[in-house]
Design an enzyme around this catalytic site. Structure first.
Site, mmCIF file in Angstrom:
data_model
loop_
_atom_site.group_PDB
_atom_site.id
_atom_site.type_symbol
_atom_site.label_atom_id
_atom_site.label_comp_id
_atom_site.label_asym_id
_atom_site.label_seq_id
_atom_site.Cartn_x
_atom_site.Cartn_y
_atom_site.Cartn_z
ATOM 1 N N TYR A 1 0.886 -1.326 0.039
ATOM 2 C CA TYR A 1 -0.046 -0.065 0.040
ATOM 3 C C TYR A 1 0.791 1.224 0.017
ATOM 4 C CZ TYR A 1 0.974 0.933 5.020
ATOM 5 O OH TYR A 1 1.489 1.217 6.220
ATOM 6 N N LYS B 1 6.561 -2.064 2.009
ATOM 7 C CA LYS B 1 5.373 -1.355 2.556
ATOM 8 C C LYS B 1 3.955 -2.427 2.259
ATOM 9 C CE LYS B 1 3.314 3.092 3.107
ATOM 10 N NZ LYS B 1 3.149 3.059 4.601
ATOM 11 N N GLU C 1 12.074 2.317 14.368
ATOM 12 C CA GLU C 1 11.121 3.134 13.880
ATOM 13 C C GLU C 1 9.942 3.128 14.730
ATOM 14 O OE1 GLU C 1 9.511 2.611 9.655
ATOM 15 O OE2 GLU C 1 9.885 0.703 10.009
ATOM 16 N N LEU D 1 11.320 1.200 7.118
ATOM 17 C CA LEU D 1 10.548 1.750 5.897
ATOM 18 C C LEU D 1 11.374 3.051 5.652
ATOM 19 C CD1 LEU D 1 8.351 1.340 3.740
ATOM 20 C CD2 LEU D 1 7.172 2.919 4.993
HETATM 21 N N1 PLP Z 1 7.636 3.936 8.865
HETATM 22 C C1 PLP Z 1 6.392 2.897 8.841
HETATM 23 C C2 PLP Z 1 6.286 1.577 9.646
HETATM 24 C C3 PLP Z 1 5.027 3.291 8.289
HETATM 25 O O1 PLP Z 1 4.077 2.705 8.249
HETATM 26 C C4 PLP Z 1 5.411 4.715 7.718
HETATM 27 C C5 PLP Z 1 4.144 5.488 7.101
HETATM 28 O O2 PLP Z 1 2.943 4.725 7.017
HETATM 29 C C6 PLP Z 1 6.395 5.564 7.939
HETATM 30 C C7 PLP Z 1 7.546 4.975 8.442
HETATM 31 C C8 PLP Z 1 6.509 6.827 7.153
HETATM 32 O O3 PLP Z 1 6.416 7.012 5.785
HETATM 33 P P1 PLP Z 1 6.017 7.987 4.811
HETATM 34 O O4 PLP Z 1 6.875 9.232 5.432
HETATM 35 O O5 PLP Z 1 6.404 7.575 3.631
HETATM 36 O O6 PLP Z 1 4.628 8.164 5.238
#
Ligand code: PLP
Length: 290
Positions: free
Chosen positions: A33, A149, A182, A207
């Site tokens: 997603y 993701k 994270e 991620l």
């Molecule tokens: N880390 C995780 C586990 C996430 O699910 C997300 C966003 O959904 C992020 C980091 C941040 O990613 P982004 O800045 O691309 O929204």
């Protein structure tokens, strides 16, 4: 106005939008997603989000459901049909519908694609940012490919629920060596005494957040140095500032980690400034009628 979702080629009322019970996303979390921010009638960082979507699909050998141009047209249509000016668009692609069997379905099984868009109150987010948020820490228990993701988010769900029950917004995963990886749905950052930003390198352990990349670009524009290295919970607790980033939260100051108040307990000036100026470094694509 009732909401509209896009499901496998059709725009349908959100309340009746459905996928088949044998969709592999439902059966195996066999899907990926993306979430993009919509800000003042513009899609934020569309190109980077769609590139990450392509990468997630490639890593799992799921076919792209449609060409990039068509995907963008559907995104715009979903946003416009839902009249979203400030909010989020959600895109999910799975390996499709097939009789339940762990092996990949036949090659010609079309992937499933779903999109939704929703308005999010900008004032509510701003109010949270003015206050700052609390995070808890919890042992890392996810698989080794969280750089993809995927919709397989059970550990994230459990960690975030634990945070909520503790009165916190987010849970930071901590690896076996005591380093923060994270958050459940955000990347984690601290600010050192000299103003340097620290965030974990985007290897397979986190991620690679798009908001994270934009904050790095923004820091460079402002002459703020960034160290990509792991930091411990102890280092975070004694940091000058801490914050989290995600498309759904932008730059959100963290004012408490577990029972420790960060600095004087108020959002830090660097996080506040990065939040205020975030869109200066982002890609902004105007929607029609905005
Ligand atoms: N880390 C995780 C586990 C996430 O699910 C997300 C966003 O959904 C992020 C980091 C941040 O990613 P982004 O800045 O691309 O929204």
């Amino acid at each position: 106005m009732s909401r509209v979702a896009y499901v496998n080629g059709q725009y349908v009322p959100h309340s009746r939008a459905a996928v088949h019970i044998e969709d592999r996303g439902y059966q195996f979390a066999d899907g990926v997603y993306e979430v993009c921010e919509i800000w003042k009638g513009q899609i934020v960082d569309q190109t980077e989000h769609l590139e990450r979507l392509d990468r997630s699909l490639r890593e799992l050998a799921i076919r792209a459901p449609m060409a990039r141009g068509a995907l963008i047209r559907v995104m715009r249509e979903v946003i416009e049909r839902n009249r979203v000016k400030d909010g989020l668009i959600y895109i999910q692609v799975t390996r499709g519908v097939a009789r339940r069997d762990h092996y990949f379905p036949p090659e010609d099984t079309p992937p499933s694609i779903v999109m939704t868009a929703k308005s999010v109150s900008a004032t509510k987010n701003e109010a949270a940012a003015e206050q700052g948020v609390s995070v808890i820490t919890t042992p890392e228990n996810r698989w080794a490919r969280v750089d993809i993701k995927t919709v397989g988010l059970l550990p994230n769900v459990l960690a975030k629920q634990k945070a909520k029950e503790a009165g916190a917004k987010e849970a930071w995963f901590v690896d076996k060596d005591g380093f923060v990886t994270e958050g459940g749905s955000t990347n984690a950052w601290i600010v050192l005494n000299d103003g340097t930003l620290v965030t974990r390198p985007a290897d397979h352990g986190i991620l690679r957040g798009i908001t994270r990349s934009v904050v790095m670009k923004l820091a460079e524009m402002k002459g703020i140095s960034v160290q990509e290295r792991a930091f411990t919970v102890e280092e975070a607790k004694s940091a000058r500032e801490a914050f989290i980033t995600a498309a759904s939260a932008l730059v959100m100051p963290v004012t408490r980690i577990d029972d420790t108040v960060i600095a004087n307990g108020a959002p830090g000036s660097i996080a506040r400034d990065l939040r205020k100026t975030f869109h200066d470094a982002a890609e902004l694509i105007k929607l029609g009628g905005a």
